[in-house]
Scaffold this active site. Structure first.
Site, PDB file in Angstrom:
ATOM      1  N   THR A 343       0.862  -1.180   0.000  1.00 20.11           N
ATOM      2  CA  THR A 343       0.000   0.000   0.000  1.00 20.11           C
ATOM      3  C   THR A 343       0.899   1.229   0.000  1.00 20.11           C
ATOM      4  O   THR A 343       1.954   1.236   0.630  1.00 20.11           O
ATOM      5  CB  THR A 343      -0.944  -0.001   1.217  1.00 20.11           C
ATOM      6  OG1 THR A 343      -1.784   1.155   1.165  1.00 20.11           O
ATOM      7  CG2 THR A 343      -0.192  -0.012   2.533  1.00 20.11           C
ATOM      8  N   HIS A 395       2.597 -12.178  13.543  1.00 21.87           N
ATOM      9  CA  HIS A 395       3.644 -12.690  14.427  1.00 21.87           C
ATOM     10  C   HIS A 395       3.562 -14.198  14.619  1.00 21.87           C
ATOM     11  O   HIS A 395       4.503 -14.823  15.137  1.00 21.87           O
ATOM     12  CB  HIS A 395       3.562 -11.986  15.791  1.00 21.87           C
ATOM     13  CG  HIS A 395       4.901 -11.739  16.410  1.00 21.87           C
ATOM     14  ND1 HIS A 395       5.900 -12.690  16.430  1.00 21.87           N
ATOM     15  CD2 HIS A 395       5.405 -10.650  17.041  1.00 21.87           C
ATOM     16  CE1 HIS A 395       6.965 -12.199  17.050  1.00 21.87           C
ATOM     17  NE2 HIS A 395       6.696 -10.960  17.425  1.00 21.87           N
TER      18      HIS A 395
END
Length: 421
Positions: A343, A395
């Protein structure tokens, strides 16, 4: 007996859709494969063709409501050969007696062609660009004739009429006297401060909200940011962009970002992955999703097999996707299968970003504005074009060490850039 028309599977990662606009009404006859309804997902608007021919009996889902894939959305009374086949199948089931089933026939919606990108209507604005489904729907809701809509000054790309243009016209019309009598202002909701107004959610805004909330609920986000000296890239682009433009290929910074990401994903394939309950799914191809702002929100078309493209190939493919995204001409194939997303909030002046991961991916990269800053080089102050890269990552899939190594690889690619190979 009417048959159910069901919401089809609109893509491998799309599990629901919003009814944006019915193109037929009860009592209308519909031909097989004739557009029946516009459906909005968090990725794109599509027209769903009717899988059968007949008369539309009932609409089971009103405009603006969301349903999961496979839900009944309409009833159609079959006609002609289809009705005869349906009656024959019923007779066969009856002849077999209770407790025995005739061979299954495809349900309405099965075997139907993939929905095509939504073509709002034949209406076009003065510049020849199609009016978006959102603009047309707002015009209907507020009773704006098509002739008036086509005369509105457009603030969008190429003079296109946008949602804000329509709402501005509605506000101006409400404020102007009608036949010498001022229209009464709507009363504020009880307890609401004066001046507040409720902006109804568009289907695409609702879908984006749901997907982003899902991402933040389900994915443990972690972040890393790094500073990059873009001197080499800026100099090369300035030296070559005019020649590329004459050849019909815009040389944007986003093309460099994609090429750099491909190189880093090759070096760290776990970033090009996804979390599953069975384990970490390492993707076999590198398909880069690129966020593109449009009038009605944000779409993320996918540059497939980006690792097979040169910088020039990336730039040409990116230009094609951008043009079609802003013209409302993306297909389902254009917005499916992304394995990593970029983005670019830097085009709007952002200098530090932490984006939200697209569900089904392990990371997303934000590229911020390239800004001249005073930095220390060889114990001296120098002015350099500096950019921040922000990586949001899952994560569960990899740890911060891998995330920072990935960013350092990008930094080395940009700062060591020499040629477009």
């Amino acid at each position: 007996m009417p048959v159910e028309i069901k919401l089809p599977q609109l893509g491998e990662s799309i599990h629901e859709g919003t009814i944006a606009r019915w193109l037929k009404q009860p009592g209308d006859r519909v031909a097989k494969y004739e557009p029946l309804v516009e459906i909005t997902t968090d990725k794109v608007n599509v027209e769903m063709p009717s899988p059968v021919a007949g008369m539309l009996v009932a609409l089971l889902v009103p405009e603006g409501e969301t349903r999961p894939v496979g839900s009944p959305i309409a009833l159609v009374e079959l006609e002609g050969a289809a009705a005869t086949e349906g009656a024959a199948a019923a007779d066969a089931r009856q002849a077999q007696g209770p407790g025995r089933e005739a061979p299954a026939t495809p349900a309405a919606g099965a075997g139907m062609p993939a929905p095509a990108a939504a073509s709002p209507t034949a209406a076009r604005d003065r510049g020849g660009a199609r009016l978006s489904p959102l603009v047309l729907r707002l015009a209907r809701e507020h009773g704006i004739p098509l002739g008036v809509l086509e005369t509105l000054p457009g603030s969008g790309a190429g003079g296109r009429v946008t949602k804000d243009d329509v709402l501005r016209y509605v506000a101006q019309r409400a404020a102007a006297p009608a036949a010498g009598i001022a229209a009464p202002a709507p009363a504020p909701a009880p307890g609401a401060p004066s001046g507040d107004r409720l902006v109804k959610l568009t289907p695409i805004r609702r879908a984006i909200a749901q997907r982003m909330a899902q991402s933040k609920r389900e994915i443990p986000h972690a972040y890393g940011v790094i500073e990059v000296d873009m001197s080499a890239v800026v100099a090369w682009r300035e030296a070559h962009k005019e020649a590329w433009r004459r050849e019909g290929v815009p040389l944007t910074y986003t093309a460099f970002f994609i090429r750099a990401a491909v190189d880093a994903l090759r070096a760290y394939p776990v970033v090009n992955a996804a979390w599953t309950d069975e384990g970490i799914l390492l993707r076999g191809t590198i398909n880069i999703g690129v966020g593109i702002a449009i009038d009605d929100g944000l779409v993320v078309p996918v540059l497939r097999e980006a690792d097979r493209l040169s910088l020039r190939g990336v730039a040409a493919a990116l230009d094609d996707l951008t043009r079609r995204a802003r013209a409302g001409q993306l297909t389902l194939d254009d917005i499916q299968g992304g394995t990593f997303t970029i983005t670019n909030p830097g085009v709007f002046g952002s200098i530090w970003s932490m984006p939200i991961i697209v569900p089904g991916q392990a990371a997303i990269l934000a590229t911020d504005a390239i800004v001249k800053r005073a930095v220390v080089r060889d114990d001296a102050i120098a002015i350099r074009p500096i950019m921040h890269l922000g990586l949001s990552f899952d994560h569960r899939v990899f740890d911060g060490a891998v995330g920072m190594q990935f960013l350092q690889h990008l930094k080395a690619w940009f700062e060591g850039f020499r040629d477009a190979g």
